[in-house]
Write a protein that holds these residues in place. Structure first.
Motif, PDB file in Angstrom:
ATOM      1  N   UNK A   1       3.092  14.375  -6.712  1.00 33.47           N
ATOM      2  CA  UNK A   1       3.248  13.548  -7.909  1.00 33.47           C
ATOM      3  C   UNK A   1       4.077  12.308  -7.635  1.00 33.47           C
ATOM      4  N   UNK A   2       5.173  12.478  -6.852  1.00 32.09           N
ATOM      5  CA  UNK A   2       6.018  11.326  -6.515  1.00 32.09           C
ATOM      6  C   UNK A   2       5.248  10.320  -5.669  1.00 32.09           C
ATOM      7  N   UNK A   3       4.445  10.828  -4.736  1.00 35.16           N
ATOM      8  CA  UNK A   3       3.642   9.931  -3.900  1.00 35.16           C
ATOM      9  C   UNK A   3       2.576   9.222  -4.729  1.00 35.16           C
ATOM     10  N   UNK A   4       1.984   9.930  -5.691  1.00 38.71           N
ATOM     11  CA  UNK A   4       0.955   9.333  -6.534  1.00 38.71           C
ATOM     12  C   UNK A   4       1.493   8.145  -7.321  1.00 38.71           C
ATOM     13  N   UNK A   5       2.795   8.191  -7.646  1.00 39.95           N
ATOM     14  CA  UNK A   5       3.402   7.096  -8.409  1.00 39.95           C
ATOM     15  C   UNK A   5       3.446   5.799  -7.608  1.00 39.95           C
TER      16      UNK A   5
ATOM     17  N   UNK B   1      -7.437  14.698  -9.051  1.00 43.97           N
ATOM     18  CA  UNK B   1      -6.971  13.970 -10.224  1.00 43.97           C
ATOM     19  C   UNK B   1      -5.814  13.037  -9.952  1.00 43.97           C
ATOM     20  N   UNK B   2      -5.180  13.156  -8.776  1.00 40.02           N
ATOM     21  CA  UNK B   2      -4.061  12.275  -8.434  1.00 40.02           C
ATOM     22  C   UNK B   2      -4.594  11.086  -7.629  1.00 40.02           C
ATOM     23  N   UNK B   3      -4.006   9.900  -7.797  1.00 44.18           N
ATOM     24  CA  UNK B   3      -4.430   8.744  -6.983  1.00 44.18           C
ATOM     25  C   UNK B   3      -3.803   8.793  -5.591  1.00 44.18           C
ATOM     26  N   UNK B   4      -4.236   9.773  -4.801  1.00 47.41           N
ATOM     27  CA  UNK B   4      -3.760   9.936  -3.430  1.00 47.41           C
ATOM     28  C   UNK B   4      -4.963  10.210  -2.525  1.00 47.41           C
ATOM     29  N   UNK B   5      -4.796   9.871  -1.273  1.00 43.47           N
ATOM     30  CA  UNK B   5      -5.845  10.077  -0.281  1.00 43.47           C
ATOM     31  C   UNK B   5      -5.185  10.684   0.955  1.00 43.47           C
TER      32      UNK B   5
ATOM     33  N   UNK C   1       0.854  -1.180   0.000  1.00 45.92           N
ATOM     34  CA  UNK C   1       0.000   0.000   0.000  1.00 45.92           C
ATOM     35  C   UNK C   1       0.893   1.233   0.000  1.00 45.92           C
ATOM     36  N   UNK C   2       0.677   2.131  -0.983  1.00 43.73           N
ATOM     37  CA  UNK C   2       1.456   3.357  -1.019  1.00 43.73           C
ATOM     38  C   UNK C   2       1.218   4.199   0.223  1.00 43.73           C
ATOM     39  N   UNK C   3       2.296   4.688   0.832  1.00 45.45           N
ATOM     40  CA  UNK C   3       2.224   5.470   2.060  1.00 45.45           C
ATOM     41  C   UNK C   3       3.347   6.496   2.014  1.00 45.45           C
ATOM     42  N   UNK C   4       3.024   7.762   2.253  1.00 41.74           N
ATOM     43  CA  UNK C   4       4.058   8.793   2.158  1.00 41.74           C
ATOM     44  C   UNK C   4       3.745   9.945   3.102  1.00 41.74           C
TER      45      UNK C   4
ATOM     46  N   UNK D   1      -2.379   3.760  -7.209  1.00 39.14           N
ATOM     47  CA  UNK D   1      -3.137   3.539  -8.431  1.00 39.14           C
ATOM     48  C   UNK D   1      -4.558   4.032  -8.167  1.00 39.14           C
ATOM     49  N   UNK D   2      -5.368   4.224  -9.215  1.00 38.84           N
ATOM     50  CA  UNK D   2      -6.754   4.650  -8.980  1.00 38.84           C
ATOM     51  C   UNK D   2      -7.523   3.683  -8.078  1.00 38.84           C
ATOM     52  N   UNK D   3      -7.196   2.388  -8.180  1.00 35.53           N
ATOM     53  CA  UNK D   3      -7.894   1.404  -7.349  1.00 35.53           C
ATOM     54  C   UNK D   3      -7.384   1.416  -5.908  1.00 35.53           C
TER      55      UNK D   3
END
Length: 412
Positions: free
Chosen positions: A304-308, A341-345, A287-290, A311-313
């Protein structure tokens, strides 16, 4: 003999309202692949399997899935209770899971022999002896005494834990000698623990174990062993620089200050002569975490780096610390617009000034009554990223205000 040492899974954790179920499911799948690919003989979890004493049903299902899957691979599991785990919860299925090759040690019992575990290798022959010490609750070893100071309680608890380890080690060596006579070879000795040792580096998600009592157990107080597998600290590390005393750390980041850590498990190779090698096994990020920091104008790049990482899902979870613009009342709305628009929460927004003020208020050993106004101003000014002219201007303004307060204008 090859052990896989891990700890602090915290099944059932909710990360700021977000479930970790998918991550833990992926972690179990990855672990089973590694056990097969790397010919692991046994898996050791050094405490805190669950995040709470009343884990949700899906967390219990994951636990059962892990046990059943390891049994299918003929790989035993040794599980120790941690400070987050409920003894009652782990004990309720202990005897049943023992039939599936899982040994669960929940308390430091009166008989040290109850904490001796003989782990076999893949060939079925004895591989190593473990002194399986779980998290030790003070009530397991001590009776409270009236009139004890905090220092007295700390010394009593440390002495009791040290004595318990000594008793387990004595029983371990006695059993080792018996097996050496019958097997004709020496079995390596492993000790476990779920505690804080002197010099261990923690993170914000690590809960204090002994509030007001034992701060850290001295490394020198452990009895000799070929390997000491520890849990409780989430950052993987050697203790005192020693190869044989290790925290595996948590396999998932459990707080934002762990987001930059490479999580790992440890492959521990043991031979008759002792420890042969410890190999870190990097755990993938499921799971992306930043945690990012900056002014509103500078956050686009870090976002942008965190969004990488997501993913949208499965968007990246973010902690955003804003400085420079942290006074804005509509900061959450501005950040929401910035991340559109970025896949971040964004799970947490922090204002740098508020954080610095909190740190100032929490300065150890000091109260505002002990500081002069000049000292308070100097400490607060030091926390700001300012050039020299700005510092001089603010200092001049501060002194002007003080002078006005000391010599107020006469009344009408």
């Amino acid at each position: 003999m090859r052990l896989l040492h891990t700890s602090d899974w915290h099944l059932g954790q909710h990360f700021m309202g977000k479930t970790r179920q998918a991550e833990h499911q992926a972690l179990i799948g990855w672990l089973l692949e590694q056990v097969e690919a790397r010919q692991v003989d046994a898996v050791l979890i050094a405490g805190d399997l669950f995040d709470t004493g009343t884990p949700p049903s899906y967390a219990r299902e994951l636990y059962n899935q892990l046990v059943v899957s390891l049994h299918a691979l003929r790989v035993p599991l040794l599980l120790l209770a941690g400070n987050h785990d409920s003894v009652a919860t782990l004990n309720e299925s202990r005897e049943l899971l023992a039939r599936l090759g899982a040994t669960v040690i929940t308390t430091a019992g009166a008989d040290p022999a109850d904490q001796l575990v003989l782990l076999p290798g893949r060939d079925g022959n004895p591989g190593c002896l473990v002194g399986a010490v779980p998290f030790i609750r003070p009530r397991d070893l001590l009776q409270s005494q009236a009139g004890q100071s905090g220092e007295d309680k700390q010394r009593s608890l440390q002495s009791a834990i040290q004595a318990h380890y000594a008793a387990v080690h004595e029983a371990l060596v006695e059993r080792q000698q018996e097996l050496e006579t019958s097997l004709g070879r020496r079995l390596p000795l492993v000790l476990t623990g779920h505690l804080t040792t002197v010099g261990a580096s923690a993170s914000e998600s690590v809960r204090e174990i002994y509030v007001g009592a034992l701060e850290a157990f001295p490394t020198s107080a452990f009895p000799p062993a070929d390997y000491i597998a520890l849990g409780h600290i989430h950052r993987p590390q050697k203790v005192g620089g020693l190869e044989l005393i290790r925290y595996s750390g948590s396999p998932l980041p459990l707080s934002f200050d762990e987001a930059g850590q490479q999580k790992e498990m440890l492959l521990v190779d043991l031979e008759a002569a002792g420890l042969a090698a410890v190999t870190p096994l990097p755990v993938p990020r499921f799971q992306g975490l930043a945690a990012i920091r900056g002014s509103l104008d500078s956050l686009a790049g870090p976002i942008g780096a965190a969004a990488a990482l997501g993913s949208p899902e499965r968007p990246t979870w973010l902690e955003v610390t804003v400085n420079g613009d942290d006074w804005l009342a509509d900061l959450p709305a501005r950040l929401e617009q910035l991340t559109a628009g970025w896949p971040v929460d964004i799970l947490r927004i922090r204002r740098a000034r508020g954080n610095e003020a909190a740190r100032l208020a929490a300065s150890p050993g000091l109260t505002l009554e002990e500081l002069s106004p000049d000292e308070v101003f100097a400490r607060r000014l030091a926390q700001e990223d300012l050039d020299e002219p700005q510092r001089e201007a603010l200092t001049g303004l501060y002194r002007h205000i003080l002078a006005g307060m000391a010599d107020p204008a006469p009344g009408p």
